[in-house]
Design a protein around this motif. Structure first.
Motif, mmCIF file in Angstrom:
data_model
loop_
_atom_site.group_PDB
_atom_site.id
_atom_site.type_symbol
_atom_site.label_atom_id
_atom_site.label_comp_id
_atom_site.label_asym_id
_atom_site.label_seq_id
_atom_site.Cartn_x
_atom_site.Cartn_y
_atom_site.Cartn_z
ATOM 1 N N ALA A 78 38.279 43.496 42.686
ATOM 2 C CA ALA A 78 38.551 44.611 41.733
ATOM 3 C C ALA A 78 39.941 44.598 41.284
ATOM 4 C CB ALA A 78 38.171 45.887 42.088
ATOM 5 N N VAL B 212 40.609 41.401 39.246
ATOM 6 C CA VAL B 212 40.107 41.442 38.057
ATOM 7 C C VAL B 212 40.932 42.138 37.005
ATOM 8 C CG1 VAL B 212 37.999 42.111 36.741
ATOM 9 C CG2 VAL B 212 37.743 40.603 38.875
ATOM 10 N N PHE B 213 40.971 43.543 37.532
ATOM 11 C CA PHE B 213 42.054 44.333 36.859
ATOM 12 C C PHE B 213 43.263 43.535 36.049
ATOM 13 C CE2 PHE B 213 45.226 47.468 36.520
ATOM 14 C CZ PHE B 213 44.982 48.214 35.448
ATOM 15 N N THR C 14 42.411 40.834 33.662
ATOM 16 C CA THR C 14 41.786 40.827 32.529
ATOM 17 C C THR C 14 42.383 42.234 31.512
ATOM 18 O OG1 THR C 14 40.525 42.851 33.446
ATOM 19 C CG2 THR C 14 39.462 40.642 33.195
ATOM 20 N N ARG C 15 43.678 42.007 31.970
ATOM 21 C CA ARG C 15 44.456 43.166 31.044
ATOM 22 C C ARG C 15 44.729 42.520 29.615
ATOM 23 N NH1 ARG C 15 49.591 44.582 33.410
ATOM 24 N NH2 ARG C 15 49.315 42.399 34.476
ATOM 25 N N ALA D 115 37.892 40.150 28.754
ATOM 26 C CA ALA D 115 37.144 41.193 29.195
ATOM 27 C C ALA D 115 35.881 40.555 29.783
ATOM 28 C CB ALA D 115 36.665 42.169 28.286
ATOM 29 N N GLY E 173 36.122 38.650 32.937
ATOM 30 C CA GLY E 173 36.415 39.678 33.911
ATOM 31 C C GLY E 173 35.153 40.309 34.311
ATOM 32 N N TRP E 174 34.324 40.638 33.528
ATOM 33 C CA TRP E 174 32.851 40.840 33.854
ATOM 34 C C TRP E 174 32.073 39.905 34.628
ATOM 35 C CZ3 TRP E 174 30.092 44.524 35.065
ATOM 36 C CH2 TRP E 174 28.589 44.350 34.988
ATOM 37 N N ILE F 55 33.284 39.997 38.283
ATOM 38 C CA ILE F 55 32.957 41.263 38.968
ATOM 39 C C ILE F 55 31.465 40.983 39.249
ATOM 40 C CG2 ILE F 55 32.218 43.705 38.474
ATOM 41 C CD1 ILE F 55 34.992 43.488 39.586
#
Lengths: 196, 377
Positions: free
Chosen positions: B129, B132-133, B136-137, B142, B145-146, B149
């Motif tokens: 998590a 990925v945070f 994906t900033r 996005a 990142g999905w 996850i």
């Protein structure tokens, strides 16, 4: 085995077939299945997490437009999930598990939804369905570590999935009557969301 | 608790906390000095991990920590992997990105020592998590990142489902093996990194998943071990068959992971440790360099070569047909999938990071069998 635990695989199949709309009902039934045997702190915490992870995402999605445009029909996918559930049931019976593995059937349905559906919201619903199943299984097996890990994974999936949806999907823009539009001055344009 | 035991415990705790301190320090200092500080912090982390391996905390089992020597040696590999990541990257301007290798290595080390493997999975999910945070900033990331996850969570839920079923059953072993294959990112089942920066997260992540696989064998039983061997073998043969395709790099760079999973399946933990060393020091996005190609292809004198010898010596006891299939698969993969012939001739690299990696790989390949003969494993 309670009626709620039997209803859960059916509702998970409904999530696979129809989408995230059945997730709140699944969460409520999961919470009922957890609380039917007692009200220990583990059961209460599991039920609270199940309700939050089921209802919160659906409320969040009310602000965004429907994204079913990319989804193919996929009428065989629920039957695929049902077949995997039957296989799991047979394997568990062979392994000597006396109880119907309702929670693991829910996990299987969620995994099928994640793998076979293209829409991001549908995949999100599948992952949250998995969270509901693992939470129920952890509570029924009285394993606090599994319930905690499932809660953490649910929070990760819910928060990061919500962030991705916020950045990808277009927002719902409320329509205003023409009279209200005339009143608004031309030098203060309305915001249309951050869909891009 | 005696003074020596207390000192050992303090050393072990310091080794786990040190990468977090490194992350905080790297975030806090100015950009110009951040790389130098990161190298120092990760080098001290390597020394601490080595010290914990040589002087284990005597009360660790009583305190709930895992005290297996292979796990301790695996954490040494993770620490050297962090040092190499820091060495081969230049100055990174984003605070969170430059602290990410430290955070992910720290969380991977913590996941390996958790008394319950389920807790280790939760720590790995937290590492995923955070990574990925951080990734994906920037705008446009996005959907990537999905994907990260989604795949990581599928692996976690599969392993958790297997852990909730009765131990030593077929369905439990299969579910756990499928989940671990996804978590290790084994091609073509779970290759979920897409960018060069992803190695900051996935090198320690996949290494920790391999170390967790060794601890899950007690629950998974024979079905778990057989499934791991078959998945690894399939990946090795697919690497060999994809040798002529332009996308062969994706398969080739998880070659040590496939061999490590086979080693875990046949309970050759030391061989898996040597493949893990190859993964941490030559895996990820380094498949374009000559020394890394040599290492990934198990050429001597690196650790994976010794791991191959150990693996094949133990596999012949496990199953002769599978041993033959593995030998044939490794030979086919090496002859068909090694990327560019000319770069493999440069054994000794020109850059400092490559020299450190080659030295560690060679030393590990020599010292681990020696330690095994002396009874350390």
């Amino acid at each position: 085995m309670t009626l709620a635990a039997i209803l859960m695989p059916l509702l998970a199949l409904c999530v696979v077939a129809r989408g995230i709309g059945f997730l709140p009902l699944l969460g409520l039934v999961a919470a009922a299945a957890m609380l039917v045997d007692g009200h220990t702190p583990l059961q209460q915490a599991g039920a609270a997490m199940a309700v939050v992870f089921a209802i919160g995402p659906v409320l969040f999605l009310l602000r965004y437009q429907h994204d079913a445009a990319r989804e193919r029909t996929g009428s065989a996918i629920p039957f695929f999930a049902l077949g995997l559930m039957v296989l799991l049931l047979l394997a568990c019976t062979r392994a000597g598990v006396a109880v119907f593995p309702a929670s693991l059937c829910v996990v299987v349905a969620g995994l099928v939804s994640v793998i076979c559906r293209q829409s991001m919201v549908w995949q999100w619903a599948g992952l949250l369905t998995c969270v509901e199943g693992v939470l129920l299984c952890g509570v029924q097996a009285f394993q606090p570590s599994v319930v905690g890990v499932a809660g953490l994974a649910g929070a990760v999936v819910a928060v990061l999935g919500g962030m991705c949806i916020h950045r990808i999907m277009p927002r719902v823009v409320p329509l205003r009557p023409p009279s209200a539009r005339k009143k608004s001055s031309p030098d203060s344009p309305e915001k249309n969301g951050d869909a891009a | 608790m005696t003074g020596t035991a207390g000192a050992g415990m303090f050393l072990a705790a310091l080794a786990f906390v040190w990468p977090f301190l490194g992350a905080a320090a790297v975030c806090a200092v100015p950009v110009a000095r951040s790389r130098e500080l990161a190298i120092w912090m990760s080098a001290i982390g390597c020394v601490l991990a080595l010290a914990v391996f040589v002087f284990p905390a005597s009360g660790a089992v009583a305190a709930g920590w895992d005290d297996d020597p292979v796990q301790r040696a695996g954490r040494v590999m993770l620490a050297f992997g962090l040092l190499l990541m820091v060495l081969e990257n230049g100055i990174l301007h984003d605070r969170l990105v430059r602290s990410l290798p430290h955070v992910s290595t720290a969380l991977a080390g913590l996941a390996c020592i958790a008394p319950d493997p389920a807790v280790g999975l939760g720590i790995l999910e937290a590492a995923l998590a955070w990574g990925v945070f951080v990734f994906t900033r920037p705008a446009g990331q996005a959907r990537m990142g999905w994907g990260l996850i989604r795949n990581g969570s599928v692996g976690t839920f599969l392993v958790l489902s297997g852990l909730l079923l009765p131990a030593n059953t077929v369905v439990s072993g299969l579910l756990m093996a499928c989940g671990l294959v996804v978590l290790t990112g084994l091609s073509p089942f779970g290759q979920f990194w897409q960018d060069e920066n992803d190695t900051f997260l996935f090198l320690p992540f996949a290494g920790a998943a391999l170390l967790l696989a060794m601890r899950l064998r007690t629950h998974g039983g024979e079905a778990f071990e057989t499934a791991l061997v078959l998945c690894g073998l399939l990946s090795v043969w697919l690497t060999a068959c994809a040798g002529r395709f332009p996308d062969r790099q994706r398969l080739f760079r998880t070659f040590p992971s496939a061999l490590a999973l086979i080693a875990v399946g046949i309970q050759a933990d030391v061989a898996a440790l040597l493949f893990l060393c190859g993964w941490c020091l030559a895996g990820g996005g380094r498949a374009g360099r000559g020394w890394a190609v040599n290492t990934l292809a198990c050429f001597p004198p690196g650790a994976p070569f010794v791991g191959c010898l150990l693996l094949l010596s133990m596999m012949s006891d496990w199953s002769w047909p599978l041993a033959l299939l593995t030998v044939a698969g490794i030979l086919a993969a090496v002859t068909r999938a090694v990327p560019a012939r000319d770069i493999t001739h440069h054994f000794w690299p020109q850059d400092a990071a490559g020299r450190v990696a080659c030295s560690v790989l060679t030393a590990t390949g020599l010292l681990v069998p020696l330690a095994m003969m002396l009874g350390a494993f």
